[in-house]
Motif scaffolding. Structure first.
Motif, short mmCIF file in Angstrom:
data_model
loop_
_atom_site.label_atom_id
_atom_site.label_comp_id
_atom_site.label_asym_id
_atom_site.label_seq_id
_atom_site.Cartn_x
_atom_site.Cartn_y
_atom_site.Cartn_z
N ASP A 388 41.48 3.24 13.93
CA ASP A 388 41.62 4.10 15.11
C ASP A 388 40.65 3.67 16.20
OD1 ASP A 388 42.54 6.10 16.73
OD2 ASP A 388 41.43 7.70 15.74
N MET A 389 39.43 3.37 15.82
CA MET A 389 38.43 2.91 16.79
C MET A 389 38.87 1.60 17.44
SD MET A 389 35.19 3.81 14.33
CE MET A 389 33.87 3.21 15.39
N MET A 390 39.40 0.70 16.63
CA MET A 390 39.81 -0.61 17.15
C MET A 390 41.02 -0.49 18.06
SD MET A 390 39.30 -3.12 13.87
CE MET A 390 37.66 -3.47 13.24
N ARG A 391 42.03 0.26 17.63
CA ARG A 391 43.23 0.33 18.45
C ARG A 391 42.99 1.13 19.74
NH1 ARG A 391 44.97 3.41 13.68
NH2 ARG A 391 45.09 5.62 14.17
N THR A 392 42.05 2.07 19.72
CA THR A 392 41.71 2.78 20.96
C THR A 392 41.07 1.83 21.96
OG1 THR A 392 41.38 4.84 19.73
CG2 THR A 392 40.45 4.72 21.94
N ALA A 393 40.20 0.95 21.48
CA ALA A 393 39.59 -0.05 22.38
C ALA A 393 40.67 -0.96 22.97
CB ALA A 393 38.56 -0.88 21.62
N VAL A 394 41.65 -1.33 22.17
CA VAL A 394 42.76 -2.15 22.67
C VAL A 394 43.59 -1.37 23.69
CG1 VAL A 394 44.90 -3.35 22.03
CG2 VAL A 394 42.86 -3.58 20.60
N ASN A 395 43.84 -0.09 23.41
CA ASN A 395 44.58 0.75 24.34
C ASN A 395 43.91 0.77 25.71
OD1 ASN A 395 46.35 1.42 22.26
ND2 ASN A 395 45.36 3.37 21.82
N VAL A 396 42.61 1.03 25.71
CA VAL A 396 41.85 1.13 26.96
C VAL A 396 41.83 -0.21 27.69
CG1 VAL A 396 39.53 1.51 27.91
CG2 VAL A 396 40.46 3.09 26.20
N TYR A 397 41.64 -1.29 26.94
CA TYR A 397 41.60 -2.61 27.57
C TYR A 397 42.94 -2.97 28.19
CZ TYR A 397 40.41 -7.53 28.27
OH TYR A 397 40.16 -8.75 28.83
N SER A 398 44.03 -2.61 27.54
CA SER A 398 45.36 -2.87 28.11
C SER A 398 45.56 -2.10 29.40
CB SER A 398 46.44 -2.49 27.09
OG SER A 398 47.73 -2.64 27.65
N ASP A 399 45.12 -0.84 29.42
CA ASP A 399 45.21 -0.04 30.66
C ASP A 399 44.45 -0.72 31.79
OD1 ASP A 399 46.62 1.79 29.18
OD2 ASP A 399 44.97 3.23 29.02
N ALA A 400 43.24 -1.19 31.49
CA ALA A 400 42.41 -1.83 32.51
C ALA A 400 43.02 -3.14 32.99
CB ALA A 400 41.01 -2.07 31.95
N CYS A 401 43.55 -3.93 32.06
CA CYS A 401 44.21 -5.18 32.44
C CYS A 401 45.42 -4.91 33.33
CB CYS A 401 44.65 -5.96 31.20
SG CYS A 401 43.29 -6.64 30.22
N GLY A 402 46.18 -3.88 32.98
CA GLY A 402 47.33 -3.52 33.80
C GLY A 402 46.93 -3.10 35.20
N THR A 403 45.84 -2.35 35.30
CA THR A 403 45.36 -1.92 36.62
C THR A 403 44.97 -3.10 37.48
OG1 THR A 403 44.48 0.08 35.54
CG2 THR A 403 43.76 -0.35 37.78
N VAL A 404 44.28 -4.07 36.90
CA VAL A 404 43.87 -5.26 37.64
C VAL A 404 45.08 -6.09 38.05
CG1 VAL A 404 42.69 -7.49 37.40
CG2 VAL A 404 41.55 -5.38 36.67
N ILE A 405 46.01 -6.30 37.13
CA ILE A 405 47.20 -7.11 37.43
C ILE A 405 48.03 -6.46 38.53
CG2 ILE A 405 49.42 -7.90 36.49
CD1 ILE A 405 47.97 -8.32 33.81
N ILE A 406 48.25 -5.15 38.42
CA ILE A 406 49.05 -4.44 39.43
C ILE A 406 48.33 -4.45 40.77
CG2 ILE A 406 49.92 -2.15 40.08
CD1 ILE A 406 50.43 -1.75 37.01
N ALA A 407 47.01 -4.29 40.76
CA ALA A 407 46.26 -4.34 42.02
C ALA A 407 46.43 -5.69 42.71
CB ALA A 407 44.78 -4.06 41.75
N ARG A 408 46.39 -6.77 41.93
CA ARG A 408 46.56 -8.10 42.51
C ARG A 408 47.98 -8.28 43.07
NH1 ARG A 408 42.23 -11.80 43.08
NH2 ARG A 408 43.61 -13.50 42.45
N THR A 409 48.98 -7.76 42.36
CA THR A 409 50.35 -7.87 42.87
C THR A 409 50.58 -7.00 44.09
OG1 THR A 409 51.21 -6.12 41.40
CG2 THR A 409 51.22 -8.38 40.56
N GLU A 410 49.71 -5.99 44.30
CA GLU A 410 49.79 -5.14 45.48
C GLU A 410 49.02 -5.72 46.66
OE1 GLU A 410 51.30 -1.74 46.05
OE2 GLU A 410 52.55 -2.88 44.66
N GLY A 411 48.50 -6.93 46.49
CA GLY A 411 47.81 -7.60 47.59
C GLY A 411 46.31 -7.40 47.63
N GLU A 412 45.73 -6.83 46.59
CA GLU A 412 44.27 -6.62 46.56
C GLU A 412 43.62 -7.91 46.05
OE1 GLU A 412 43.21 -2.99 44.54
OE2 GLU A 412 44.94 -1.91 45.36
N SER A 413 43.53 -8.87 46.93
CA SER A 413 43.10 -10.21 46.55
C SER A 413 41.62 -10.29 46.19
CB SER A 413 43.39 -11.20 47.69
OG SER A 413 42.72 -10.79 48.87
N TRP A 414 40.84 -9.29 46.57
CA TRP A 414 39.41 -9.30 46.27
C TRP A 414 39.10 -8.89 44.84
CZ3 TRP A 414 41.92 -6.14 49.75
CH2 TRP A 414 42.16 -4.84 49.31
#
Length: 430
Positions: A388-414
């Motif tokens: 549970d501890m491990m998969r929660t860390a993976v869950n959170v990391y996936s959310d963060a990766c998605g936020t960064v990827i979507i931000a870049r596709t939205e033109g947030e080049s910085w």
């Protein structure tokens, strides 16, 4: 009061020692079975209303305001894609390692799993006999002719599809009627969460009974397949977190995976220690906005949604656990049945991911969907805390990766640009 996970761990340790001292022929062995069955029945009781209310509420909230605009569609697309990738990784690894097979034989006897009734044997034969010609029936079962009958018979595919449809169109009802409907289902969802929490208060007793019964019948033989199962899940989670997600970051987001891992390390450590995506959300937001440089507009939409509907690690674990139990019963699951597992794991991750013991409820749903008994669920809880501890860390990391990827596709080049340090002031782009 002692936290639940410590109560469960203590119950597991005591059950191992007590189980070794209890002969299978004794009356106490029957008592173990009685309390174990009560606990499993209580879990079955909450499944239908919990899943329906959770999915309906989640879909209704997604369909309000501008949530289904471009940003919303990108977010949902990312979450569906990464969840599917995680499930397929889990399915691949569990087919390679076969944790339910020990020394060439099913581990059912070692785990004290018995298909001794005619009804159970018939069910197992039905599951094992599914072939490619039954693929279309999976989709037919998704549209039930009678939703009440589907609920009574545990036809989870139909219930999930109806809940998704009902929640989507409920979100489109305007005015007071729509508000009343949404408030009602939110209330049902919160009530079912409270009932689930109440049932889980008795988890130490139920888990004690289930494990003591198994150890009494098998001794330490059950721990060999459980160790292989533990290593299988850890391997699959590592592949998703350190191979699949970095590839998406590199080739879709155009950012450095190592830098993303560095800036998100505080949130991942907190997720690992608390095993709670919701409790980690404030720190995740802080890391994504202040350390990665994602705008408030993107982070405030993508991350809370991810904490509700995106659980890559949990979906992966559900798939591996269901396959492990099937292997332990000696079933050769065909591609169609494995496709059913993938489909149900993907759909259940939408609604039940944010509730306490989400994986336990979701695995129950998957086993019911493919026709497997639930008696092995108690065994999964032996290793559940660390996983549970491990998969929660993976869950959170996936959310963060998605936020960064979507931000870049939205033109947030910085965002995570090479010249950016880890502590940034968010650009004014709202």
């Amino acid at each position: 009061m002692m936290k639940l996970h410590w109560q469960i761990m203590i119950a597991i340790v005591i059950a191992i020692f007590i189980g070794l001292l209890t002969p299978p022929s004794s009356q106490i062995y029957q008592v173990y079975g009685f309390f174990g069955t009560l606990f499993l029945n209580a879990l079955k009781m909450v499944i239908v209303p919990l899943i329906m209310a959770s999915i309906i509420s989640s879909m209704a909230s997604l369909n309000q305001g501008d949530n289904l605009g471009r940003l919303g569609l990108k977010t949902l697309g990312y979450y569906a894609t990464t969840s599917l990738i995680a499930i397929l990784i889990g399915l691949t690894v569990v087919n390679i390692t076969s944790p339910g097979i020990i020394d060439g034989a099913p581990a059912g006897e070692l785990l004290n799993l018995h298909a001794d009734s005619a009804e159970l044997e018939s069910t197992l034969m039905k599951v094992e006999g599914r072939g490619s010609k039954d693929l279309i029936e999976i989709f037919i079962r998704m549209i039930p002719t009678n939703i009440v009958a589907a609920a009574a018979e545990g036809q989870m595919l139909g219930l999930i599809f109806f809940s998704l449809l009902f929640g989507f169109f409920m979100g489109r009802v305007e005015g007071r009627r729509g508000e009343v409907l949404r408030d009602f289902w939110k209330g049902v969802s919160k009530t079912m969460v409270l009932i689930t929490q109440f049932v889980l208060k008795f988890a130490p007793i139920g888990i004690f009974a289930l494990i003591a019964k198994t150890v009494s019948a098998t001794g330490f033989n059950a721990f060999a397949p459980m160790l292989v199962f533990l290593l299988t899940v850890i391997t699959a989670l590592a592949l998703h977190a350190f191979v699949a997600l970095p590839l998406l970051l590199k080739f879709v987001g155009g950012v450095s995976p190592l830098k993303q891992l560095s800036v998100m390390s505080p949130a991942m450590l907190m997720a690992f220690s608390t095993a709670s995506s919701s409790a980690t959300l404030p720190l995740t937001m802080e890391c994504v906005k202040k350390r990665a440089g994602v705008s408030h507009k993107t982070a405030s939409f993508v991350l809370p949604l991810g904490a509700t509907v995106n659980m890559d690690g949990t979906a992966l674990y559900e798939c591996v656990a269901a396959m492990f139990i099937a292997q332990a019963y000696g079933l050769e699951l065909g591609l169609v049945t494995q496709f059913t597992i993938v489909l149900v794991a993907l759909l259940t991750s939408i609604g039940v991911a944010g509730i306490p013991a989400a994986s336990l409820v979701a695995i129950t749903v998957i086993l019911a969907a493919i026709g497997l008994p639930l008696e092995a669920i108690g065994l999964l809880l032996v290793t559940d805390r660390i996983l549970d501890m491990m998969r929660t860390a993976v869950n959170v990391y996936s959310d963060a990766c998605g936020t960064v990827i979507i931000a870049r596709t939205e033109g947030e080049s910085w965002v995570l640009s090479p010249e950016q340090d880890h502590e940034v002031t968010e650009p004014d782009n709202d």
